[in-house]
Design an enzyme around this catalytic site. Sequence first.
Site, PDB file in Angstrom:
ATOM      1  N   ASP A   1     116.006  42.421  95.082  1.00 35.08           N
ATOM      2  CA  ASP A   1     117.543  42.167  95.017  1.00 35.08           C
ATOM      3  C   ASP A   1     117.479  40.897  93.443  1.00 35.08           C
ATOM      4  O   ASP A   1     117.710  40.370  93.798  1.00 35.08           O
ATOM      5  CB  ASP A   1     117.978  41.744  96.463  1.00 35.08           C
ATOM      6  CG  ASP A   1     116.811  40.309  96.951  1.00 35.08           C
ATOM      7  OD1 ASP A   1     117.869  39.607  96.364  1.00 35.08           O
ATOM      8  OD2 ASP A   1     115.727  40.479  97.421  1.00 35.08           O
TER       9      ASP A   1
ATOM     10  N   LYS B   1     108.010  35.263  97.798  1.00 36.62           N
ATOM     11  CA  LYS B   1     107.866  36.496  97.156  1.00 36.62           C
ATOM     12  C   LYS B   1     106.728  37.040  96.768  1.00 36.62           C
ATOM     13  O   LYS B   1     105.712  37.913  96.935  1.00 36.62           O
ATOM     14  CB  LYS B   1     109.245  37.394  96.733  1.00 36.62           C
ATOM     15  CG  LYS B   1     110.375  37.886  97.753  1.00 36.62           C
ATOM     16  CD  LYS B   1     110.152  38.487  98.890  1.00 36.62           C
ATOM     17  CE  LYS B   1     110.582  39.488  99.292  1.00 36.62           C
ATOM     18  NZ  LYS B   1     110.391  40.219 100.565  1.00 36.62           N
TER      19      LYS B   1
END
Length: 432
Positions: free
Chosen positions: A151, A104
């Site tokens: 998350d 990410k």
Amino acid sequence: MESRAENRFEFVLRRRNTQPHASEGAFPDLRAAKGVEQWEGGDPAPELRAVSDGPAARAQRFHATLPGYTPTPLRRLKGLAGALGVAQVYVKDESARFDLNAFKVLGGGYAMACCLAERLGRSIDDCSLADLASDEARARLGKITFITATDGNHGRGVAWMARRLGQRAVVYMPKGTAPERLENVRREGAQAGILDLNYDGCVHLAAQHARENGWILTQDTAWDGYEEIPTRIMQGYTTIGREIAAQLAGMGEDIPTHVLLQAGVGSFAAAMLGYFAALWGEKRPVSLIVEPTAADCMLRTARANDGRLHFVTGDMPTIMAGLACGEPSSVAWRILDAHADAFLSIPDSAAANGMRMLGRPVSGDAAIVSGESGASTAGALGALMHHASLRDLRDSLGLGPDARVLLISTEGATDRENYRRIVGRDAPPRSR
């Protein structure tokens, strides 16, 4: 075409007759039906320009200035391919991305760098991490706060990058977040907490607080009026696509015939599919977008096919926490709508099986530690090749003995307790 199976696999097939040409991996009938341009020697279609090779090369050039940057491994799993009845399975292992156990940071970190370069009146093409983190740059910029909802993996990447830039990060996490994921974010120096909201509620609250406090919202989902930063994030993800293309060429391998891509809000899937479509044109792989049954906003939007985005609301109970998103990204959907061949939602049991397939491999294959979201496409591939209820989809996609399938394991074991419970062994520790 749509199917609803009793075991909670559901799919939407956008076009039939997608079998790849055995020798070339090209799909002329499908592409002509979808109105896709011929790109060889020309410009990519408008929705692909932001994730084509030019912007991707600029993102990778910046990533190469980050400490510890190196392409993550692309592994050939010949044993798994044989067990599944396909010619080859390639797995890109993003657990080795920096010291973060997930991909990410490539997206959020690149978007953050672009924001700071713009505030300094500079082009990102001329900036390194050291330039943006220098005393001179920080004196001109002042203290900047980046805020995001996550998350775990995206927020950890934002926090990691903020710390290296000498800036501040605030991270909101949805209810049900594993404590290990919260601590991973906090260890990077962010102000982080778990809220009594689902993921999309955290996104909305982060956007509100960004407006109220003058902070920079760094979110990988887009909506009307908020598309520039999500587009930059998608451009950051394309570094993975450039690495894969170079690695396949270096291995002497052909273009894969199929690619399975996991989707939450869709930014990662769209970045990968868009990059491959712009790079390979008609030779791009047949694509399948995979998401949890409990958070199947992409499948719902594809099924409706009415020009609107369709949401999943309320709680989205799934072990695939990184994909538990109910609202598709507007920017991502434009690419997926134009170029994805099929959409599949899978139950948690399939993702868990994918973790075991990669973590307890067929003899001769390398073990790959992959988390619940990272292994979702491996689980989907296993189900496609073995479940009778998915035979129509398998046949329509042309998944057979000549298929060369690309998977991207987007994360390692980010919840080590759950990994142990599912796979039956501990994930090896990763250095920090």
